[in-house]
Design a protein around this motif. Structure first.
Motif, PDB file in Angstrom:
ATOM      1  N   CYS A   1     -11.441   2.181 -20.487  1.00 41.25           N
ATOM      2  CA  CYS A   1     -12.008   1.577 -21.696  1.00 41.25           C
ATOM      3  C   CYS A   1     -12.724   0.259 -21.391  1.00 41.25           C
ATOM      4  O   CYS A   1     -13.625  -0.156 -22.115  1.00 41.25           O
ATOM      5  CB  CYS A   1     -10.925   1.364 -22.741  1.00 41.25           C
TER       6      CYS A   1
ATOM      7  N   GLU B   1      -9.722  -3.712 -23.052  1.00 40.30           N
ATOM      8  CA  GLU B   1      -9.590  -2.399 -23.709  1.00 40.30           C
ATOM      9  C   GLU B   1      -9.631  -2.453 -25.227  1.00 40.30           C
ATOM     10  O   GLU B   1      -9.273  -1.502 -25.899  1.00 40.30           O
ATOM     11  CB  GLU B   1      -8.328  -1.677 -23.232  1.00 40.30           C
ATOM     12  N   GLU B   2     -10.053  -3.551 -25.805  1.00 42.52           N
ATOM     13  CA  GLU B   2     -10.115  -3.706 -27.265  1.00 42.52           C
ATOM     14  C   GLU B   2     -11.554  -3.987 -27.691  1.00 42.52           C
ATOM     15  O   GLU B   2     -12.250  -4.763 -27.054  1.00 42.52           O
ATOM     16  CB  GLU B   2      -9.233  -4.871 -27.720  1.00 42.52           C
TER      17      GLU B   2
ATOM     18  N   HIS C   1     -15.278  -2.281 -23.167  1.00 44.07           N
ATOM     19  CA  HIS C   1     -14.510  -3.256 -23.944  1.00 44.07           C
ATOM     20  C   HIS C   1     -13.777  -4.248 -23.043  1.00 44.07           C
ATOM     21  O   HIS C   1     -13.278  -3.874 -21.992  1.00 44.07           O
ATOM     22  CB  HIS C   1     -13.453  -2.550 -24.800  1.00 44.07           C
TER      23      HIS C   1
END
Length: 111
Positions: free
Chosen positions: A40, A47-48, A44
């Motif tokens: 991800c 990962e967010e 991102h």
């Protein structure tokens, strides 16, 4: 004659390898395709998703270039849109292209 036969087999295998990779990617979700590079975090930070999408937009440009550097369909959008405005990476597949009519209902088309 034997060398020609071996060459033909090698060429067929090579073409199968080259084209099967593209065919497999064509039905794959854009987000999954990009996550295959570095998880991800390919798009991102931590990962967010970012609150405003700016980080993800920078990530797109780091690989694909700026909108101004792309084809004539992208240039007019420079400074007005981010990649995810048209390319909803979690909703579309590799190879899917948004149409002008998705946003422009006044008859404008790409040149």
């Amino acid at each position: 004659m034997k060398n020609q036969y071996l060459y033909a087999i090698f060429a067929a295998c090579l073409m199968t390898f080259v084209f099967s990779g593209g065919a497999l990617a064509a039905g794959e979700n854009l987000a999954d395709y990009h996550a295959g590079m570095n998880g991800c975090e390919s798009c991102h930070a931590n990962e967010e998703p970012s609150a405003d999408g700016a980080y993800e937009f920078e990530q797109c440009q780091s690989c694909h270039g700026s909108l101004a550097e792309m084809d004539d369909n992208h240039k007019p959008h420079e400074g007005m849109l981010m990649c995810a405005d048209c390319h909803a990476v979690h909703d579309v597949n590799v190879g899917d292209k948004p149409t002008c009519e998705a946003c422009h209902d006044d008859g404008r088309i790409a040149k």
